[in-house]
Design an enzyme around this catalytic site. Sequence first.
Site, PDB file in Angstrom:
ATOM      1  CG  HIS A 232      -0.412  -0.523   2.463  1.00 50.87           C
ATOM      2  ND1 HIS A 232       0.440   0.219   3.254  1.00 50.87           N
ATOM      3  CD2 HIS A 232      -0.541  -1.727   3.074  1.00 50.87           C
ATOM      4  CE1 HIS A 232       0.770  -0.509   4.300  1.00 50.87           C
ATOM      5  NE2 HIS A 232       0.199  -1.684   4.222  1.00 50.87           N
ATOM      6  CB  ALA A 233       0.024   4.756  -0.751  1.00 52.21           C
TER       7      ALA A 233
END
Length: 313
Positions: A232-233
């Site tokens: 995830h980011a």
Amino acid sequence: MIKRPIIIDTDPGVDDTIRIMLANSHPELDIRAITPVTGNVQYALTSRNALFLREYLGIDCKVADGSNTPLFIENKDAGDIHGTGGMGGYAVPVPKRDFDGYAWDIIKDEAEKANGELEIITLGPLTNIAVTLLRYPEIKPLIKRIVCMAGSATIGNMNPYAEFNVWIDPEAADIVFTSGIPVVMCGLDGNDYAGITIPDLLHYIEKAKGTSVEDLFTHIFTHWVHRREAAHAEDKIQVINDAITMAYFITSDMGKTEKYNVRVETKGELTAGWTIVDRYNRNKQEPNIEVLTWSDRELFKKMLDDMLDYYRK
Ligand code: RIB
Ligand code: CA
């Protein structure tokens, strides 16, 4: 050149592998032995990978038969984080040479031979070191220092507070941390500062082309690129914990440390494996551990570049 006699205790493991490559590219390090331990993957694989790496890198050292289970708690591993076989899916050939003895016996022998100059760097659970100190307590004064990729002064990766190497065998970690031997704890939080980006990973994949370690190095870094791309980011940085710890072991210019009292939680239902760093000495105990509080990303990146230049010859 003054050679530093060292023992590498490890659970290879993709980041362990890069760190052994880094150690091998520093001629001032006299690698006396590699002592595998169960951890990232089951012992049958970590030990095979250690035997393979000796041959792949042409290291003139012993490889020991180490601990295949933690001291007391049931065995666990890191599952698919290190890929099939623990080397990012790399097809590891059957090693030609076998073990040279048990880890505790080899560590004792090398400590006696080095006459107080032996340094140990640990990259996995501390089971081998704990067994050695329990079996041969008399060698403690002969070990100059132990630098551990272990623990964290803040966040964990296996529960809110516990780091994997300590979480696998908390009792072993506490035995080492309370041994009186000078210990440096390079934990998750101290190592985090030297994390690298996906573009950095791609740079090293490019730079590894034409080196003698191209196939294995590229396999592992590509494994990391895929994992970071899928993350995830806020998780796009790759922290090569073992290699950062090795870089600090090679030169203390790599980081800053503070000395604190550190104990390991071994009983907590929710916090077993927590390295309790007593920053404000609430327990009024002697500071016993140098804790890495910062690491130098730019110097680490330069050391990776220099390592690949070494393997280009
Ligand atoms: O928590 C990170 C540590 O656990 C690294 O040493 C990695 O190789 C695993 O052993
Ligand atoms: Ca490791």
